[in-house]
Design a protein around this motif. Structure first.
Motif, mmCIF file in Angstrom:
data_model
loop_
_atom_site.group_PDB
_atom_site.id
_atom_site.type_symbol
_atom_site.label_atom_id
_atom_site.label_comp_id
_atom_site.label_asym_id
_atom_site.label_seq_id
_atom_site.Cartn_x
_atom_site.Cartn_y
_atom_site.Cartn_z
ATOM 1 N N GLU A 221 0.826 -1.206 0.000
ATOM 2 C CA GLU A 221 0.000 0.000 0.000
ATOM 3 C C GLU A 221 0.862 1.258 0.000
ATOM 4 N N ALA A 222 1.963 1.238 0.744
ATOM 5 C CA ALA A 222 2.861 2.404 0.785
ATOM 6 C C ALA A 222 3.497 2.643 -0.578
ATOM 7 N N VAL A 223 3.918 1.574 -1.248
ATOM 8 C CA VAL A 223 4.528 1.703 -2.574
ATOM 9 C C VAL A 223 3.518 2.285 -3.558
ATOM 10 N N PHE A 224 2.306 1.758 -3.539
ATOM 11 C CA PHE A 224 1.315 2.250 -4.484
ATOM 12 C C PHE A 224 0.816 3.648 -4.144
ATOM 13 N N LYS A 225 0.841 4.003 -2.880
ATOM 14 C CA LYS A 225 0.486 5.373 -2.519
ATOM 15 C C LYS A 225 1.513 6.332 -3.119
ATOM 16 N N GLN A 226 2.790 5.963 -3.040
ATOM 17 C CA GLN A 226 3.842 6.792 -3.628
ATOM 18 C C GLN A 226 3.672 6.885 -5.137
ATOM 19 N N LYS A 227 3.372 5.753 -5.766
ATOM 20 C CA LYS A 227 3.178 5.757 -7.215
ATOM 21 C C LYS A 227 1.971 6.609 -7.600
ATOM 22 N N GLN A 228 0.912 6.522 -6.824
ATOM 23 C CA GLN A 228 -0.291 7.308 -7.099
ATOM 24 C C GLN A 228 -0.005 8.793 -6.937
ATOM 25 N N ALA B 54 2.935 10.242 -7.274
ATOM 26 C CA ALA B 54 3.799 10.649 -8.388
ATOM 27 C C ALA B 54 2.975 10.815 -9.663
ATOM 28 N N PHE B 55 2.040 9.911 -9.875
ATOM 29 C CA PHE B 55 1.147 9.978 -11.032
ATOM 30 C C PHE B 55 0.334 11.269 -11.002
#
Length: 173
Positions: free
Chosen positions: A42-49, A51-52
């Motif tokens: 979840e932390a990785v995808f929060k960062q990706k989101q 950045a997006f």
């Protein structure tokens, strides 16, 4: 006497077959909310989101600036130039939206793939944990009614969560 002996043997076999299977349950919502592997994902995808979002906010702001510049200069342009510039801005807007939708779909697909992978890991872990600890059944207690009640002494959620987190930590190293 022979009948009594056979009856005793039969009862012994029957009661030994009646040995209660070792069962337990886990609160699946707790596992999927507290498991370190899921929290890390979840932390990785929060960062990706983030950045997006930041990337497209920047692109859209640039496009909006071009639109504002165009609106300020439109009266000084010929109708043909204004139409050409308007069409160009519209094409840019369409390209930005298409690119945004494609990248969003890719991000969503990647997130789903990772989620499916983690869920498989959790279920594989339960298979091994159950075998290793002699369980015949480990039930999942959740809001959909798979298990309506479980005696608290059979709740192994915390134990399993600790073991699952330990396996995750060992895998990271």
């Amino acid at each position: 006497m022979k009948k009594l002996f056979l009856l005793l043997i039969g009862m012994t076999l029957f009661t030994s077959c009646q040995k209660e299977a070792k069962t337990a349950f886990v609160k699946t919502e707790t596992i999927f909310k507290e498991y370190k592997g899921i929290k890390a994902q979840e932390a990785v995808f929060k960062q990706k989101q983030e950045a997006f979002t930041k990337k497209y906010d920047s692109i859209v702001k640039g496009w909006q600036k071009e639109v504002m510049d165009f609106q300020q200069k439109v009266q000084k342009m010929s109708p043909k130039q204004a139409q050409k510039m308007d069409q160009e801005l519209y094409r840019k807007q369409q390209a930005i939206q298409q690119m945004q939708q494609q990248e969003s779909a890719q991000l969503t697909a990647e997130m789903q793939k990772q989620t499916d992978s983690i869920i498989k890991k959790v279920y594989d872990f339960f298979d091994e944990y159950g075998k290793k600890n002699g369980y015949k059944y480990i039930y999942g207690k959740n809001n959909t009614g798979a298990l309506m009640y479980g005696d608290a002494q059979n709740d192994i959620t915390d134990t399993v969560l600790k073991a699952l987190d330990a396996a995750y930590e060992a895998e990271k190293q």
